[in-house]
Design a protein around this motif. Structure first.
Motif, PDB file in Angstrom:
ATOM      1  N   MET A   1      25.957  41.623  35.612  1.00 54.98           N
ATOM      2  CA  MET A   1      26.194  40.228  35.936  1.00 54.98           C
ATOM      3  C   MET A   1      27.300  40.166  36.988  1.00 54.98           C
ATOM      4  N   GLU A   2      27.045  39.415  38.022  1.00 54.41           N
ATOM      5  CA  GLU A   2      28.056  39.094  39.021  1.00 54.41           C
ATOM      6  C   GLU A   2      27.875  37.627  39.356  1.00 54.41           C
ATOM      7  N   LEU A   3      28.938  36.850  39.157  1.00 51.99           N
ATOM      8  CA  LEU A   3      28.884  35.412  39.351  1.00 51.99           C
ATOM      9  C   LEU A   3      29.948  35.000  40.353  1.00 51.99           C
ATOM     10  N   LYS A   4      29.563  34.134  41.276  1.00 52.09           N
ATOM     11  CA  LYS A   4      30.511  33.685  42.296  1.00 52.09           C
ATOM     12  C   LYS A   4      30.448  32.176  42.424  1.00 52.09           C
ATOM     13  N   TYR A   5      31.622  31.579  42.560  1.00 50.34           N
ATOM     14  CA  TYR A   5      31.739  30.140  42.791  1.00 50.34           C
ATOM     15  C   TYR A   5      33.027  29.899  43.571  1.00 50.34           C
ATOM     16  N   GLU A   6      32.883  29.389  44.773  1.00 50.88           N
ATOM     17  CA  GLU A   6      34.017  29.156  45.658  1.00 50.88           C
ATOM     18  C   GLU A   6      34.889  30.406  45.751  1.00 50.88           C
ATOM     19  N   ASN A   7      36.164  30.348  45.346  1.00 49.28           N
ATOM     20  CA  ASN A   7      37.078  31.492  45.450  1.00 49.28           C
ATOM     21  C   ASN A   7      37.107  32.354  44.189  1.00 49.28           C
ATOM     22  N   ILE A   8      36.156  32.150  43.282  1.00 53.94           N
ATOM     23  CA  ILE A   8      36.137  32.856  42.003  1.00 53.94           C
ATOM     24  C   ILE A   8      34.957  33.820  41.957  1.00 53.94           C
ATOM     25  N   LEU A   9      35.225  35.012  41.485  1.00 56.90           N
ATOM     26  CA  LEU A   9      34.195  36.028  41.270  1.00 56.90           C
ATOM     27  C   LEU A   9      34.380  36.605  39.875  1.00 56.90           C
ATOM     28  N   ILE A  10      33.301  36.666  39.128  1.00 49.37           N
ATOM     29  CA  ILE A  10      33.281  37.379  37.851  1.00 49.37           C
ATOM     30  C   ILE A  10      32.364  38.561  38.070  1.00 49.37           C
ATOM     31  N   ARG A  11      32.902  39.766  37.888  1.00 53.37           N
ATOM     32  CA  ARG A  11      32.109  40.967  38.125  1.00 53.37           C
ATOM     33  C   ARG A  11      32.344  41.963  36.999  1.00 53.37           C
ATOM     34  N   GLU A  12      31.378  42.834  36.833  1.00 56.78           N
ATOM     35  CA  GLU A  12      31.496  43.866  35.816  1.00 56.78           C
ATOM     36  C   GLU A  12      32.742  44.714  36.083  1.00 56.78           C
ATOM     37  N   ALA A  13      33.495  44.995  35.032  1.00 55.34           N
ATOM     38  CA  ALA A  13      34.673  45.856  35.160  1.00 55.34           C
ATOM     39  C   ALA A  13      34.226  47.275  35.499  1.00 55.34           C
ATOM     40  N   THR A  14      34.980  47.917  36.378  1.00 60.54           N
ATOM     41  CA  THR A  14      34.698  49.295  36.772  1.00 60.54           C
ATOM     42  C   THR A  14      35.923  50.152  36.480  1.00 60.54           C
ATOM     43  N   VAL A  15      35.759  51.458  36.564  1.00 59.39           N
ATOM     44  CA  VAL A  15      36.892  52.350  36.307  1.00 59.39           C
ATOM     45  C   VAL A  15      38.021  52.106  37.314  1.00 59.39           C
ATOM     46  N   GLU A  16      37.700  51.561  38.469  1.00 67.55           N
ATOM     47  CA  GLU A  16      38.739  51.219  39.446  1.00 67.55           C
ATOM     48  C   GLU A  16      39.651  50.102  38.928  1.00 67.55           C
ATOM     49  N   ASP A  17      39.198  49.348  37.924  1.00 65.98           N
ATOM     50  CA  ASP A  17      39.993  48.274  37.336  1.00 65.98           C
ATOM     51  C   ASP A  17      40.943  48.777  36.246  1.00 65.98           C
ATOM     52  N   ALA A  18      40.825  50.022  35.882  1.00 68.16           N
ATOM     53  CA  ALA A  18      41.568  50.557  34.735  1.00 68.16           C
ATOM     54  C   ALA A  18      43.077  50.381  34.872  1.00 68.16           C
ATOM     55  N   GLU A  19      43.607  50.529  36.068  1.00 67.24           N
ATOM     56  CA  GLU A  19      45.063  50.445  36.235  1.00 67.24           C
ATOM     57  C   GLU A  19      45.605  49.072  35.842  1.00 67.24           C
ATOM     58  N   PHE A  20      45.019  47.996  36.389  1.00 60.92           N
ATOM     59  CA  PHE A  20      45.558  46.684  36.032  1.00 60.92           C
ATOM     60  C   PHE A  20      45.144  46.269  34.625  1.00 60.92           C
ATOM     61  N   LEU A  21      43.968  46.685  34.137  1.00 60.66           N
ATOM     62  CA  LEU A  21      43.604  46.397  32.751  1.00 60.66           C
ATOM     63  C   LEU A  21      44.594  47.051  31.798  1.00 60.66           C
ATOM     64  N   CYS A  22      44.951  48.285  32.090  1.00 60.34           N
ATOM     65  CA  CYS A  22      45.927  49.011  31.273  1.00 60.34           C
ATOM     66  C   CYS A  22      47.272  48.272  31.269  1.00 60.34           C
ATOM     67  N   ARG A  23      47.701  47.830  32.426  1.00 59.50           N
ATOM     68  CA  ARG A  23      48.969  47.098  32.536  1.00 59.50           C
ATOM     69  C   ARG A  23      48.904  45.813  31.697  1.00 59.50           C
ATOM     70  N   TRP A  24      47.802  45.063  31.821  1.00 58.81           N
ATOM     71  CA  TRP A  24      47.671  43.821  31.051  1.00 58.81           C
ATOM     72  C   TRP A  24      47.607  44.091  29.560  1.00 58.81           C
ATOM     73  N   TRP A  25      46.780  45.061  29.146  1.00 55.48           N
ATOM     74  CA  TRP A  25      46.591  45.327  27.720  1.00 55.48           C
ATOM     75  C   TRP A  25      47.851  45.890  27.068  1.00 55.48           C
ATOM     76  N   ASN A  26      48.741  46.440  27.861  1.00 57.87           N
ATOM     77  CA  ASN A  26      50.005  46.951  27.329  1.00 57.87           C
ATOM     78  C   ASN A  26      51.139  45.936  27.428  1.00 57.87           C
ATOM     79  N   ASP A  27      50.861  44.776  27.973  1.00 54.43           N
ATOM     80  CA  ASP A  27      51.860  43.725  28.125  1.00 54.43           C
ATOM     81  C   ASP A  27      51.814  42.808  26.900  1.00 54.43           C
ATOM     82  N   GLY A  28      52.878  42.835  26.115  1.00 54.27           N
ATOM     83  CA  GLY A  28      52.930  42.036  24.890  1.00 54.27           C
ATOM     84  C   GLY A  28      52.800  40.545  25.129  1.00 54.27           C
ATOM     85  N   LYS A  29      53.276  40.066  26.263  1.00 52.04           N
ATOM     86  CA  LYS A  29      53.155  38.631  26.551  1.00 52.04           C
ATOM     87  C   LYS A  29      51.691  38.257  26.778  1.00 52.04           C
ATOM     88  N   VAL A  30      50.944  39.108  27.453  1.00 49.49           N
ATOM     89  CA  VAL A  30      49.522  38.868  27.693  1.00 49.49           C
ATOM     90  C   VAL A  30      48.738  38.962  26.381  1.00 49.49           C
TER      91      VAL A  30
END
Length: 172
Positions: A1-30
């Motif tokens: 699934m890839e969805l686009k609307y104006e400035n928004i894109l929803i796309r399948e997560a890839t291994v290239e996303d691992a760095e920021f996902l890791c940062r978010w998932w390790n952030d207690g505030k998030v």
């Protein structure tokens, strides 16, 4: 699934996303509302495995070419799926982006994937999310008081919601 609307894109997560996902998932505030006020304590290798195991059901939310959050879905019964969303970039919260992202995602789940009902739950203290869900047409099914403990051992309560296609209010 890839969805686009104006400035928004929803796309399948890839291994290239691992760095920021890791940062978010390790952030207690998030992760606080999900029950992890200290974050998940997960490694980048573990995140890569999570992405691979998600098999097309974990998505990155991109706004103006910059990743700002993640979302997912899983089928829980025939015609019923459960969704989750986090806008992890706090500077992008409370700007209406979540309603549009959810509208895109929900529209695809109903119209392209054929689901008849979408369910979710959220922390009872997460008033901002509840407000968004209710604007989209989600109906509150139950409040589950002291139903689970967070990673610090504190009792937490949740609100369960469901949405059918006929109640869906799109913000596209």
């Amino acid at each position: 699934m890839e969805l686009k609307y104006e400035n928004i894109l929803i796309r399948e997560a890839t291994v290239e996303d691992a760095e920021f996902l890791c940062r978010w998932w390790n952030d207690g505030k998030v992760m606080e509302h999900a029950g992890f006020p200290n974050g998940l304590g997960i490694t980048i290798e573990e995140v890569i495995e999570e992405i691979k195991e998600a098999k097309g059901k974990l998505y990155t939310i991109v706004y103006m070419d910059y990743p700002i959050g993640e979302m997912n879905y899983r089928e829980i019964d025939v015609g019923i799926c459960e969704i989750g969303i986090k806008i992890c970039d706090f500077s992008k919260q409370n700007k209406g982006i979540g309603k549009v992202v959810l509208s895109l995602f929900i529209n695809a789940l109903f119209n392209d994937y054929g689901y008849q009902k979408i369910v979710l739950d959220t922390n009872l203290n997460n008033n901002r999310s509840q407000h968004v869900y209710e604007k989209l047409g989600f109906k509150k099914i139950s409040i589950n008081h002291n139903s689970w403990k967070d990673q610090l051992g504190n009792w937490q309560s949740s609100v369960a919601y469901e949405l059918t296609k006929d109640c869906f209010v799109s913000f596209l």
